[in-house]
Design an enzyme around this catalytic site. Structure first.
Site, short mmCIF file in Angstrom:
data_model
loop_
_atom_site.label_atom_id
_atom_site.label_comp_id
_atom_site.label_asym_id
_atom_site.label_seq_id
_atom_site.Cartn_x
_atom_site.Cartn_y
_atom_site.Cartn_z
CG MET A 83 68.46 38.30 64.30
SD MET A 83 69.10 36.60 64.24
CE MET A 83 70.86 36.93 64.21
CE LYS A 110 68.18 42.41 75.95
NZ LYS A 110 68.97 41.19 75.66
CG HIS A 168 72.03 28.14 66.61
ND1 HIS A 168 72.17 29.51 66.53
CD2 HIS A 168 73.26 27.62 66.40
CE1 HIS A 168 73.44 29.81 66.29
NE2 HIS A 168 74.12 28.68 66.21
#
Length: 200
Positions: free
Chosen positions: A90, A65, A109
């Site tokens: 996501m 990442k 959200h």
């Protein structure tokens, strides 16, 4: 005028709402970049139609990442992006981006956080037979939907509520609330939510 980058993974309906608000002059911001982790996602087409530069990547092509976030960070810095706006992205934001954009990453959200965090919040609300759900706009931290809340709007669930009907209600709120809150946040740096003022 603040420069923003939008991160999205899917169809990009909230991304489109932001684009439309900018076009109408309701959101005083410049969309400098779309970041998408799903090649082929429809949000990419929305960006192309609006002549917004895109960075599309497949996380599997990176060792970690940190590697792909470092590349994203270089793009954000090159474009002098002020705020990162998540719109159906996501993936959890990692330390590489959090460190440089602390307090300047915002997410939306589809629930009244802290209730029903994570994936499929609409399904979670239906399974729990909740009487209320809604939309939360919040700052992003290292957790999953755990950052400080900026604004919320709630809706009552009907007895015969379905996934489709609740999703339509959620989208209707999101597409109005997100651009409106972003406008205040980007131009004034303060959002009043109930009795609380959230500032950066």
């Amino acid at each position: 005028m603040k420069k923003i980058a939008v991160f999205a993974s899917g169809s990009g309906s909230n991304f489109q709402a932001i684009i439309d608000a900018v076009r109408k002059g309701e959101l005083e911001a410049a969309i400098s970049l779309l970041v998408c982790d799903k090649p082929g996602a429809y949000c990419i087409e929305r960006a192309r139609t609006a002549n917004i530069p895109t960075f599309v990547f497949n996380p599997k092509n990176y060792h970690s990442k940190a590697d792909y976030e470092q590349e994203i960070l270089r793009l954000l810095e090159n474009e002098k992006v002020d705020f990162v706006i998540l719109a159906g992205y996501m993936r959890l934001i990692g330390p590489t981006l959090l460190k440089e954009y602390q307090g300047r990453i915002v997410n939306i959200h589809p629930s009244l956080l802290p209730e029903f965090p994570g994936k499929d919040a609409i399904g979670q609300a239906l399974a729990a037979k909740a009487k209320w759900s809604g939309v939360t706009i919040h700052y992003v931290d290292e957790g999953m939907d755990t950052g400080p809340i900026i604004a919320q709007e709630r809706i009552r669930l009907e007895e015969n509520e379905t996934r489709e009907s609740l999703q339509q209600k959620i989208h209707a709120i999101e597409h109005k609330l997100y651009p409106a809150i972003l406008q205040v946040l980007l131009t004034k740096g303060e959002v009043i939510s109930g009795k609380k003022a959230c500032t950066y």
